[in-house]
Design a protein around this motif. Structure first.
Motif, PDB file in Angstrom:
ATOM      1  N   ALA A  66       3.428 -12.687  -2.397  1.00  0.00           N
ATOM      2  CA  ALA A  66       2.279 -13.557  -2.115  1.00  0.00           C
ATOM      3  C   ALA A  66       1.028 -12.944  -2.727  1.00  0.00           C
ATOM      4  N   GLU A  67       0.186 -13.815  -3.318  1.00  0.00           N
ATOM      5  CA  GLU A  67      -1.086 -13.325  -3.818  1.00  0.00           C
ATOM      6  C   GLU A  67      -1.931 -12.825  -2.649  1.00  0.00           C
ATOM      7  N   LYS A  68      -2.742 -11.806  -2.933  1.00  0.00           N
ATOM      8  CA  LYS A  68      -3.503 -11.190  -1.853  1.00  0.00           C
ATOM      9  C   LYS A  68      -4.917 -10.911  -2.322  1.00  0.00           C
ATOM     10  N   ASP A  69      -5.879 -11.233  -1.494  1.00  0.00           N
ATOM     11  CA  ASP A  69      -7.264 -10.876  -1.781  1.00  0.00           C
ATOM     12  C   ASP A  69      -7.463  -9.403  -1.456  1.00  0.00           C
ATOM     13  N   VAL A  70      -8.020  -8.648  -2.410  1.00  0.00           N
ATOM     14  CA  VAL A  70      -8.161  -7.212  -2.206  1.00  0.00           C
ATOM     15  C   VAL A  70      -9.604  -6.780  -2.433  1.00  0.00           C
ATOM     16  N   THR A  71      -9.942  -5.652  -1.848  1.00  0.00           N
ATOM     17  CA  THR A  71     -11.227  -4.991  -2.076  1.00  0.00           C
ATOM     18  C   THR A  71     -10.938  -3.679  -2.783  1.00  0.00           C
ATOM     19  N   LEU A  72     -11.475  -3.545  -3.995  1.00  0.00           N
ATOM     20  CA  LEU A  72     -11.112  -2.398  -4.815  1.00  0.00           C
ATOM     21  C   LEU A  72     -11.595  -1.078  -4.242  1.00  0.00           C
TER      22      LEU A  72
END
Length: 371
Positions: free
Chosen positions: A35-41
């Motif tokens: 699943a695509e996931k929103d990430v914080t680098l």
């Protein structure tokens, strides 16, 4: 092949008195989802790959990569942690990739200074952000795919690379670094000279950041490798010019080898470009020149002299120069003293250049002859 299946292998062996002996052979399949996931680098992140339809206690080996052709990642504890996962009661195995906080500075690639950042589109480009080594080095790799390469031309091209910290995402993007790709190429520089005179030919090798590893020349018609200063031949490997990323090698052909046309080979090796004994043909062409004395009457209006050039290729005329003396300036068609016709090349390779001496000039000449 969308579901498990059991096939039968059926064999008969007269030697062993076996008739239609059956053995079950399993064909098991699994599925893979993510699943695509929103990430914080700026913080540690995890990605999950789920493998389904497995037998209990029979996990598969999961391989993670940054790009389709990249090397498998390893759980090094610095950039990545990888959990293979086990098979649960539903036959699912969750493999988890943990991307560590110090994994990357985010790297941007551009075609031009103000262009949009490139992306891994699978057609023109693949981009590997790279990982941070124990020594604090991150190598980001831009792969230029063949369809894009076909649109580029040499001897070099430049892309722009910049970076922004993922550890401190509020930081500004860096200034751009020019990343130059040098295109290997060999440009033959042939010659066309009067038969029986020295000829100089050369090869210009482009796209170099290192000196060529070897250079040699070969005689026409598989005549063998030429030794410099032997049989009158002289060649110079040339010096690399890193301002233009080129190296020019030249061959001087002696008089006794220019009685007729010849095709020589320039052979170069560049370990930098994985080129071993790369051959390029270079033409050494010769022409002939002839004329005949002509009886002239100085009292007649205008007289013509003809210079005949032979052994030319159709449509490839030479430039003909007429002079009054050996060291004199070339004459021009001034309409008063001279008219000059360069001439064209016939199907037989002959070009006749005609000098017309006008009456005002004839009045200044005297016999018994002039040249």
């Amino acid at each position: 092949n969308n579901a498990d299946g059991t096939y039968k292998c059926v064999v008969t062996s007269s030697e062993h008195s076996k008739v239609n002996d059956e053995t079950d052979v399993e064909s098991n399949v699994f599925t893979m989802t993510s699943a695509e996931k929103d990430v914080t680098l700026s913080i540690e992140q995890t990605l999950i790959c789920t493998i389904s339809n497995l037998d209990a206690g029979q996990p598969v080996v999961v391989t993670w990569r940054e790009t389709a052709d990249g090397d498998p990642l390893t759980g090094d504890g610095t950039n990545y942690d990888i959990v293979q996962g086990t098979v649960d009661g539903d036959g699912d195995q969750n493999s988890i990739l943990t991307i560590k906080q110090n994994k990357i500075s985010y790297v941007f690639w551009r075609e031009t200074t103000n262009g949009d950042p490139l992306s891994s589109d699978g057609t023109n480009y693949d981009i590997a952000q790279g990982t941070v080594s124990a020594g604090g080095i991150q190598n980001s790799v831009l792969t230029i795919k063949t369809p894009k390469l076909d649109t580029l031309s040499g001897p070099s091209f430049t892309y722009k690379c910049s970076a922004r910290s993922s550890q401190y995402p509020e930081s500004d993007e860096s200034t751009q670094l020019d990343v130059v790709g040098n295109v290997f190429g060999v440009e033959p520089k042939g010659s066309e000279v009067l038969s029986g005179t020295l000829a100089t030919i050369s090869c210009v090798v482009t796209g170099l950041t290192q000196v060529l590893d070897s250079v040699s020349w070969e005689k026409p018609n598989n005549g063998g490798t030429i030794s410099s200063d032997a049989d009158g031949f002289i060649f110079d490997n040339g010096q690399a010019d890193f301002g233009s990323n080129t190296q020019t090698t030249t061959l001087i052909i002696p008089i006794d080898q220019t009685a007729s046309d010849g095709t020589y080979k320039c052979v170069v090796t560049s370990n930098e470009h994985n080129k071993l004994n790369d051959e390029t043909e270079v033409e050494s062409k010769v022409f002939t020149m002839s004329t005949s004395p002509k009886s002239v009457d100085l009292s007649v209006v205008d007289q013509t002299l003809t210079c005949t050039i032979g052994n030319l290729d159709a449509g490839e005329a030479v430039d003909v120069f007429w002079r009054e003396t050996t060291n004199g300036d070339p004459l021009s068609s001034d309409g008063t003293n001279y008219d000059i016709a360069q001439g064209t090349v016939s199907a037989g390779g002959i070009q006749n250049s005609v000098l017309t001496i006008k009456t005002p000039k004839l009045d200044t000449l005297s016999g018994p002859s002039f040249t």
